[in-house]
Design a protein around this motif. Structure first.
Motif, PDB file in Angstrom:
ATOM      1  N   PHE A 231       4.547 -13.088  -8.099  1.00  0.00           N
ATOM      2  CA  PHE A 231       5.327 -12.519  -7.006  1.00  0.00           C
ATOM      3  C   PHE A 231       4.602 -12.811  -5.695  1.00  0.00           C
ATOM      4  CE2 PHE A 231       6.352  -9.984 -10.748  1.00  0.00           C
ATOM      5  CZ  PHE A 231       7.739 -10.070 -10.748  1.00  0.00           C
TER       6      PHE A 231
ATOM      7  N   GLY B 127       3.034  -7.572  -2.418  1.00  0.00           N
ATOM      8  CA  GLY B 127       3.829  -6.720  -3.286  1.00  0.00           C
ATOM      9  C   GLY B 127       2.962  -5.957  -4.271  1.00  0.00           C
TER      10      GLY B 127
ATOM     11  N   THR C   2       7.897  -9.432 -16.475  1.00  0.00           N
ATOM     12  CA  THR C   2       7.645 -10.776 -17.007  1.00  0.00           C
ATOM     13  C   THR C   2       7.345 -10.778 -18.492  1.00  0.00           C
ATOM     14  OG1 THR C   2       5.288 -10.620 -16.421  1.00  0.00           O
ATOM     15  CG2 THR C   2       6.762 -11.624 -14.792  1.00  0.00           C
TER      16      THR C   2
ATOM     17  N   THR D  64       2.427  -6.199  -7.494  1.00  0.00           N
ATOM     18  CA  THR D  64       1.626  -6.995  -8.435  1.00  0.00           C
ATOM     19  C   THR D  64       0.428  -7.622  -7.735  1.00  0.00           C
ATOM     20  OG1 THR D  64       3.618  -7.443  -9.732  1.00  0.00           O
ATOM     21  CG2 THR D  64       1.717  -8.851 -10.142  1.00  0.00           C
ATOM     22  N   ASP D  65       0.646  -8.116  -6.532  1.00  0.00           N
ATOM     23  CA  ASP D  65      -0.433  -8.692  -5.739  1.00  0.00           C
ATOM     24  C   ASP D  65      -1.475  -7.631  -5.394  1.00  0.00           C
ATOM     25  OD1 ASP D  65      -1.228 -11.213  -4.214  1.00  0.00           O
ATOM     26  OD2 ASP D  65      -1.239  -9.750  -2.586  1.00  0.00           O
TER      27      ASP D  65
ATOM     28  N   THR E 152       3.549  -8.428 -15.915  1.00  0.00           N
ATOM     29  CA  THR E 152       4.153  -7.146 -15.579  1.00  0.00           C
ATOM     30  C   THR E 152       5.124  -6.723 -16.678  1.00  0.00           C
ATOM     31  OG1 THR E 152       6.130  -8.023 -14.475  1.00  0.00           O
ATOM     32  CG2 THR E 152       4.103  -7.896 -13.163  1.00  0.00           C
TER      33      THR E 152
ATOM     34  N   GLY F 197       5.819 -17.003  -6.811  1.00  0.00           N
ATOM     35  CA  GLY F 197       6.953 -16.114  -6.952  1.00  0.00           C
ATOM     36  C   GLY F 197       8.231 -16.850  -7.296  1.00  0.00           C
TER      37      GLY F 197
ATOM     38  N   TRP G 141       0.951  -3.395 -15.316  1.00  0.00           N
ATOM     39  CA  TRP G 141       0.363  -4.695 -15.012  1.00  0.00           C
ATOM     40  C   TRP G 141      -0.750  -4.962 -16.019  1.00  0.00           C
ATOM     41  CZ3 TRP G 141       1.816  -0.959 -11.654  1.00  0.00           C
ATOM     42  CH2 TRP G 141       2.817  -1.305 -10.742  1.00  0.00           C
TER      43      TRP G 141
ATOM     44  N   ASN H  50      -0.344 -17.200  -5.793  1.00  0.00           N
ATOM     45  CA  ASN H  50       0.966 -16.555  -5.831  1.00  0.00           C
ATOM     46  C   ASN H  50       2.051 -17.583  -6.122  1.00  0.00           C
ATOM     47  OD1 ASN H  50      -0.726 -14.884  -3.582  1.00  0.00           O
ATOM     48  ND2 ASN H  50       0.671 -13.532  -4.696  1.00  0.00           N
TER      49      ASN H  50
ATOM     50  N   THR I 276      15.616  -4.592 -12.425  1.00  0.00           N
ATOM     51  CA  THR I 276      14.296  -4.136 -11.982  1.00  0.00           C
ATOM     52  C   THR I 276      13.908  -2.884 -12.774  1.00  0.00           C
ATOM     53  OG1 THR I 276      15.298  -2.805 -10.239  1.00  0.00           O
ATOM     54  CG2 THR I 276      14.636  -5.059  -9.663  1.00  0.00           C
TER      55      THR I 276
ATOM     56  N   GLY J 203      12.322 -13.587 -10.745  1.00  0.00           N
ATOM     57  CA  GLY J 203      11.835 -12.382 -11.406  1.00  0.00           C
ATOM     58  C   GLY J 203      10.474 -12.535 -12.052  1.00  0.00           C
ATOM     59  N   GLY J 204       9.659 -13.432 -11.509  1.00  0.00           N
ATOM     60  CA  GLY J 204       8.329 -13.672 -12.061  1.00  0.00           C
ATOM     61  C   GLY J 204       8.276 -14.792 -13.075  1.00  0.00           C
TER      62      GLY J 204
END
Length: 305
Positions: free
Chosen positions: A19, A23, A78, A25-26, A75, A50, A234, A48, A144, A53-54
């Motif tokens: 992503f 965000g 993913t 995840t980052d 995640t 992105g 995560w 990264n 999501t 949706g990953g």
């Protein structure tokens, strides 16, 4: 002369984040990369990748050599949801990855505008039963964690809500504050500042236990739905067939980082909680999550081409 295998690692490691920068995840990946790099005595570089949706970043890692030098910040999307949600996924969520360690989790929050007449989750359920398929809720988009958590709650509470998908959390929360929608299901990171400022009211969190950042907000399980749980998570993965010696080293060091005070401090008050008491293997956890979300996706009818 005898040949001895070189110690791992001997060069920088790439950690793919599926992503964009900034965000959730980052936010989890960057302190992990710093602290894990310190333990491994080698630099871990964030990349990264992105999109979809990953899936773009996940596919990149799935097709990488299993040498420990390309890792993946996976995640719930993913590595547990996307296989059921996307009609054509370029990777297999289990066969193409080696599960290493769970790193952090975050609950979804069920929230209303602070001025709304609804004060409790029970009142929300009663209202929704009185007006089936008309009580609207916003999320960051189809498929999501917020959307699927709402679908799971609809099934559990035997109610029918109306989904309003947005292109991200920010516009959904903005419309909730402005009174354009009455409700959101969204990960805690997106709504926490507005709850603390008094603009939004949290009815419940969806994790197994209360969030230490919202200790006064009950869990859905506490409010009459004892089996209910939904969390964003995560975890660190490598490509399939990661050598056992590398896997063991990465697992031990990642778990120590995830449970450290330094990692918790770096995450700060973002709503994301480091993994402190996870007892089962990531592989078993992932299997149970895939099964749970497959049922939710099927029952909700959610799909993405």
């Amino acid at each position: 002369m005898s040949a001895f295998p070189q110690a791992y690692p001997i060069k920088p490691i790439k950690l793919v984040v599926p992503f964009p920068p900034g965000g959730p995840t980052d936010i989890v990946a960057r302190p992990l990369a710093i602290l894990l790099g310190d333990r491994l005595k080698e630099q871990i570089i964030i990349e990264n990748k992105g999109g979809a949706g990953g899936s773009i970043g996940a596919d990149l890692v799935a097709k990488s050599p299993p040498d420990g030098y390309t890792l993946f910040m996976g995640t719930v999307g993913t590595n547990a949801i996307n296989g059921s949600l996307y009609k054509q996924l370029p990777y297999d969520m289990t066969k193409d990855f080696t599960p290493i360690a769970l790193v952090a989790t975050a609950p979804v929050v069920i929230a209303v505008n602070a001025n709304d007449k609804i004060k409790t989750l029970g009142e929300l359920v009663s209202d929704a039963k009185a007006r089936p398929d008309t009580f609207a809720y916003g999320t960051a988009g189809n498929g999501t964690p917020g959307h699927l958590t709402a679908a799971l709650f609809e099934s559990t509470a035997q109610i029918k809500l109306k989904h309003i998908p947005y292109k991200g959390s920010a516009p959904a929360v903005t419309d909730l504050i402005g009174g354009q929608i009455p409700l959101v299901f969204d990960p805690i990171q997106s709504v926490l500042p507005h709850i603390l400022s008094g603009k939004l009211r949290a009815l419940a969190v969806t994790s197994k236990t209360r969030s230490p950042l919202l200790p006064g907000v009950p869990t859905v399980a506490e409010l009459g739905y004892p089996q209910f749980e939904s969390t964003a998570w995560w975890a660190l993965f490598g490509p399939a067939k990661l050598p056992e010696s590398i896997l063991k080293k990465l697992r031990v060091d990642t778990e120590r980082v995830a449970q450290s005070a330094a990692f918790r401090e770096r995450l700060g008050n973002l709503g994301v909680q480091p993994n402190l008491d996870f007892k089962e293997s990531l592989a078993n956890f992932q299997t149970s999550e895939i099964a749970k979300w497959a049922r939710v996706v099927r029952d909700s009818g959610a799909t993405i081409d």
